[in-house]
Scaffold this motif. Structure first.
Motif, PDB file in Angstrom:
ATOM      1  N   VAL A 255       2.251  -4.390   3.503  1.00  0.00           N
ATOM      2  CA  VAL A 255       3.165  -3.392   4.036  1.00  0.00           C
ATOM      3  C   VAL A 255       2.698  -2.027   3.550  1.00  0.00           C
ATOM      4  CG1 VAL A 255       4.741  -3.652   2.066  1.00  0.00           C
ATOM      5  CG2 VAL A 255       5.593  -2.657   4.202  1.00  0.00           C
ATOM      6  N   ILE A 256       2.869  -1.027   4.382  1.00  0.00           N
ATOM      7  CA  ILE A 256       2.456   0.335   4.069  1.00  0.00           C
ATOM      8  C   ILE A 256       3.706   1.177   3.822  1.00  0.00           C
ATOM      9  CG2 ILE A 256       1.243   2.374   4.933  1.00  0.00           C
ATOM     10  CD1 ILE A 256      -0.246   0.322   6.826  1.00  0.00           C
ATOM     11  N   VAL A 257       3.693   1.932   2.726  1.00  0.00           N
ATOM     12  CA  VAL A 257       4.836   2.764   2.366  1.00  0.00           C
ATOM     13  C   VAL A 257       4.331   4.177   2.068  1.00  0.00           C
ATOM     14  CG1 VAL A 257       6.756   3.088   0.758  1.00  0.00           C
ATOM     15  CG2 VAL A 257       5.980   0.778   1.305  1.00  0.00           C
ATOM     16  N   THR A 258       4.986   5.197   2.621  1.00  0.00           N
ATOM     17  CA  THR A 258       4.666   6.568   2.245  1.00  0.00           C
ATOM     18  C   THR A 258       5.683   7.056   1.225  1.00  0.00           C
ATOM     19  OG1 THR A 258       5.875   7.334   4.214  1.00  0.00           O
ATOM     20  CG2 THR A 258       3.483   7.251   4.358  1.00  0.00           C
ATOM     21  N   CYS A 259       5.173   7.600   0.139  1.00  0.00           N
ATOM     22  CA  CYS A 259       6.022   8.079  -0.955  1.00  0.00           C
ATOM     23  C   CYS A 259       5.173   9.021  -1.795  1.00  0.00           C
ATOM     24  CB  CYS A 259       6.530   6.903  -1.781  1.00  0.00           C
ATOM     25  SG  CYS A 259       7.430   7.363  -3.275  1.00  0.00           S
ATOM     26  N   SER A 260       5.645  10.230  -2.039  1.00  0.00           N
ATOM     27  CA  SER A 260       4.839  11.187  -2.785  1.00  0.00           C
ATOM     28  C   SER A 260       4.476  10.673  -4.176  1.00  0.00           C
ATOM     29  CB  SER A 260       5.558  12.537  -2.898  1.00  0.00           C
ATOM     30  OG  SER A 260       6.832  12.382  -3.487  1.00  0.00           O
ATOM     31  N   ALA A 261       5.410   9.969  -4.845  1.00  0.00           N
ATOM     32  CA  ALA A 261       5.143   9.340  -6.154  1.00  0.00           C
ATOM     33  C   ALA A 261       4.368  10.276  -7.073  1.00  0.00           C
ATOM     34  CB  ALA A 261       4.401   8.017  -5.958  1.00  0.00           C
TER      35      ALA A 261
ATOM     36  N   LEU B  70       0.132  -3.790  10.282  1.00  0.00           N
ATOM     37  CA  LEU B  70       1.050  -4.052   9.187  1.00  0.00           C
ATOM     38  C   LEU B  70       2.332  -3.244   9.378  1.00  0.00           C
ATOM     39  CD1 LEU B  70      -1.351  -3.841   6.091  1.00  0.00           C
ATOM     40  CD2 LEU B  70      -0.518  -5.901   7.250  1.00  0.00           C
ATOM     41  N   PRO B  71       3.451  -3.740   8.862  1.00  0.00           N
ATOM     42  CA  PRO B  71       4.679  -2.943   8.921  1.00  0.00           C
ATOM     43  C   PRO B  71       4.523  -1.668   8.092  1.00  0.00           C
ATOM     44  CG  PRO B  71       4.982  -4.883   7.524  1.00  0.00           C
ATOM     45  CD  PRO B  71       3.662  -5.049   8.213  1.00  0.00           C
TER      46      PRO B  71
ATOM     47  N   TRP C  20       0.858  -1.185   0.000  1.00  0.00           N
ATOM     48  CA  TRP C  20       0.000   0.000   0.000  1.00  0.00           C
ATOM     49  C   TRP C  20       0.896   1.238   0.000  1.00  0.00           C
ATOM     50  CZ3 TRP C  20      -4.972  -1.022  -0.805  1.00  0.00           C
ATOM     51  CH2 TRP C  20      -5.459  -2.281  -0.437  1.00  0.00           C
ATOM     52  N   VAL C  21       0.952   1.933  -1.137  1.00  0.00           N
ATOM     53  CA  VAL C  21       1.781   3.136  -1.247  1.00  0.00           C
ATOM     54  C   VAL C  21       0.878   4.353  -1.055  1.00  0.00           C
ATOM     55  CG1 VAL C  21       3.487   4.374  -2.615  1.00  0.00           C
ATOM     56  CG2 VAL C  21       3.207   1.900  -2.917  1.00  0.00           C
ATOM     57  N   ILE C  22       1.090   5.080   0.036  1.00  0.00           N
ATOM     58  CA  ILE C  22       0.294   6.269   0.342  1.00  0.00           C
ATOM     59  C   ILE C  22       0.971   7.453  -0.330  1.00  0.00           C
ATOM     60  CG2 ILE C  22      -0.870   7.559   2.140  1.00  0.00           C
ATOM     61  CD1 ILE C  22      -1.405   4.490   2.110  1.00  0.00           C
ATOM     62  N   THR C  23       0.284   8.066  -1.304  1.00  0.00           N
ATOM     63  CA  THR C  23       0.911   9.065  -2.154  1.00  0.00           C
ATOM     64  C   THR C  23       0.182  10.404  -2.111  1.00  0.00           C
ATOM     65  OG1 THR C  23      -0.386   8.649  -4.161  1.00  0.00           O
ATOM     66  CG2 THR C  23       1.443   7.155  -3.721  1.00  0.00           C
TER      67      THR C  23
ATOM     68  N   PHE D 204      -2.327   5.435  10.759  1.00  0.00           N
ATOM     69  CA  PHE D 204      -3.665   4.940  11.091  1.00  0.00           C
ATOM     70  C   PHE D 204      -3.876   3.540  10.517  1.00  0.00           C
ATOM     71  CE2 PHE D 204      -8.282   4.718  10.129  1.00  0.00           C
ATOM     72  CZ  PHE D 204      -8.759   4.804  11.429  1.00  0.00           C
ATOM     73  N   LEU D 205      -3.476   3.342   9.260  1.00  0.00           N
ATOM     74  CA  LEU D 205      -3.607   2.021   8.647  1.00  0.00           C
ATOM     75  C   LEU D 205      -2.698   1.004   9.337  1.00  0.00           C
ATOM     76  CD1 LEU D 205      -3.721   2.982   4.848  1.00  0.00           C
ATOM     77  CD2 LEU D 205      -5.647   2.367   6.332  1.00  0.00           C
TER      78      LEU D 205
END
Length: 232
Positions: A131-137, A80-81, A57-60, A73-74
């Protein structure tokens, strides 16, 4: 902007088996350069079609849209990591951003590849379903680099939760921050670089991020939960 923002009661279109788009140059060359590490990840993850899907899950979205708030929150909701993308930037990248210098594509490639490989590494634990990842993408070719994660892992699904809000709303939020390297004038630069996802990118879930933190979290949870339930 042609993508459809998903509200909490909206019907989520049937999830597609969206084939990862080959990264644009020079991301293609860099993806090939990382093929050894991707192959290694493949051997750890396995490729059996009978396995349950694992999700990245990439939060963009641009600065100020609430990526960290949604990701945390997720993380707590699903246990999840979580990989905070900013922490994987090189000191040189952080220094440039702190000085108000936008990162170039060359600055981002190795960072994006590292995030992708770290996400796959997190999924290598048998009990980890996502897995959750933050990336502006901000650009499609950046998102394409992350999509490479599914190339050698048929049971891995990459999703982008795109947090969408107006430039003025995000500018106000960033101005209210303290002790953060991202300054308000960088929001303008990010909007100039932004290539908002379109319907063609079937793995993108758009969320209205103009409301309060709690509202944005609730909307993001709604779109993620629908995908998770469909895959159960």
């Amino acid at each position: 902007m042609s993508e459809q923002t998903i509200q909490p009661d909206s019907h989520l279109p049937q999830q597609q088996n969206f084939p990862p788009t080959p990264p644009s140059e020079p991301a293609t060359d860099l993806a090939k350069m990382s093929s050894n590490s991707t192959t290694t990840s493949s051997s750890r993850l396995g490729t059996s079609s009978s396995e349950q899907h694992k999700h990245i899950w990439v939060i963009t979205g641009p600065a100020g849209c609430g990526k960290t708030s949604v990701a945390e929150f997720l993380e707590s909701t699903y246990s999840l990591p979580y990989l905070e993308g900013d922490t994987f930037h090189t000191p040189e990248n952080v220094k440039k951003m702190a000085a108000g210098q936008p990162l170039t594509d060359a600055d981002r490639w190795d960072w994006l590849i590292l995030l992708r490989e770290e996400a796959l590494k997190a999924l290598s634990t048998p009990t980890t379903s996502g897995v959750i990842v933050t990336c502006s993408a901000l650009k499609r070719k950046y998102r394409d680099v992350m999509r490479v994660a599914a190339y050698h892992h048929p049971h891995v699904r990459v999703h982008f939760v795109f947090l969408k809000a107006s430039e003025s709303v995000l500018m106000d939020r960033v101005r209210a921050r303290q002790n953060h390297y991202m300054k308000d004038y960088m929001v303008r630069s990010q909007f100039e670089s932004l290539e908002a996802p379109t319907r063609e990118e079937g793995d993108v879930l758009s969320v209205d991020a103009s409301g309060s933190s709690a509202e944005v979290q609730r909307l993001a949870l709604g779109v993620v939960d629908k995908v998770m339930q469909a895959d159960a």
